[in-house]
Scaffold this active site. Structure first.
Site, short mmCIF file in Angstrom:
data_model
loop_
_atom_site.label_atom_id
_atom_site.label_comp_id
_atom_site.label_asym_id
_atom_site.label_seq_id
_atom_site.Cartn_x
_atom_site.Cartn_y
_atom_site.Cartn_z
N ASP A 11 0.85 -1.19 0.00
CA ASP A 11 0.00 0.00 0.00
C ASP A 11 0.88 1.24 0.00
OD1 ASP A 11 -3.22 0.50 0.88
OD2 ASP A 11 -1.84 2.21 1.08
N ILE A 12 0.48 2.23 -0.78
CA ILE A 12 1.28 3.44 -0.92
C ILE A 12 1.26 4.28 0.37
CG2 ILE A 12 -0.48 5.02 -1.84
CD1 ILE A 12 1.54 5.78 -4.03
N ASN A 17 -12.87 -3.00 2.85
CA ASN A 17 -13.80 -1.88 3.03
C ASN A 17 -14.89 -1.98 1.98
OD1 ASN A 17 -12.50 -0.54 5.18
ND2 ASN A 17 -11.01 0.35 3.77
N GLY A 61 -14.68 4.24 4.38
CA GLY A 61 -13.33 4.54 3.91
C GLY A 61 -12.94 3.93 2.59
N GLN A 62 -13.86 3.24 1.90
CA GLN A 62 -13.46 2.71 0.60
C GLN A 62 -13.23 3.86 -0.37
OE1 GLN A 62 -16.09 -0.19 -1.25
NE2 GLN A 62 -14.56 -0.69 -2.82
N HIS A 122 -10.54 -5.24 -3.33
CA HIS A 122 -9.18 -5.51 -2.85
C HIS A 122 -9.24 -5.84 -1.37
CE1 HIS A 122 -10.08 -1.24 -2.35
NE2 HIS A 122 -9.32 -1.28 -1.26
N HIS A 124 -7.09 -5.71 2.18
CA HIS A 124 -5.93 -5.17 2.90
C HIS A 124 -5.38 -6.28 3.79
CE1 HIS A 124 -6.88 -0.77 2.28
NE2 HIS A 124 -8.08 -1.29 2.06
#
Ligand code: 5GP
Length: 121
Positions: A37-38, A93, A99-100, A106, A108
């Site tokens: 994750d960035i 999410n 918070g999506q 995807h 996490h």
């Protein structure tokens, strides 16, 4: 072609699959890609992503292709074995209010010293 018939923009994750956006890729096969994750929110924070963007969220994926969802979970576990001793939190999410931000399903994978009982905070 008028504005209404323009194809939707590819998602950021589709652009990572296509190598249009760089990412630190940790796993890839025919159907799934995983990368860091960035904006990590844990010592280990990976995203496991079906390459298809036809499913916006995990509910759609589970209904349409449960085998692909099972593969996402299996790969999450393999990555957790590699990066955080096999113990991890798996988060999907679903919806902007929780918070999506990317509507291409995807998972996490979070691990590496999460505070016990921190879920949902
Ligand atoms: P969501 O909030 O939709 O569940 O998660 C989207 C995640 O994608 C966020 O944690 C965000 O940091 C990550 N993300 C968004 N854009 C990029 C990107 O270009 N590269 C990587 N590696 N992660 C991204």
């Amino acid at each position: 072609m008028d504005a209404m018939s323009q194809p939707a923009q590819p998602s950021v994750f589709t652009r990572i699959v296509a190598r249009e956006i760089p990412a630190d890729i940790v796993f890839e096969n025919e159907r799934i890609i995983a990368f860091k994750d960035i904006q990590p929110q844990a010592a280990v924070h990976l995203l496991v992503v079906p390459k298809t963007e036809q499913y916006s969220n995990v509910t759609q994926l589970a209904a349409a292709d449960p085998a692909l969802l099972a593969e996402v979970v299996a790969i999450a576990k393999q990555l957790a074995e590699r990066y955080c001793d096999g113990e991890y939190r798996l988060v999907f999410n679903e919806g902007a209010s929780v918070g999506q931000t990317v509507f291409h399903v995807h998972a996490h994978v979070l691990g590496g010293g999460l505070a016990e009982g921190s879920l949902g905070q």
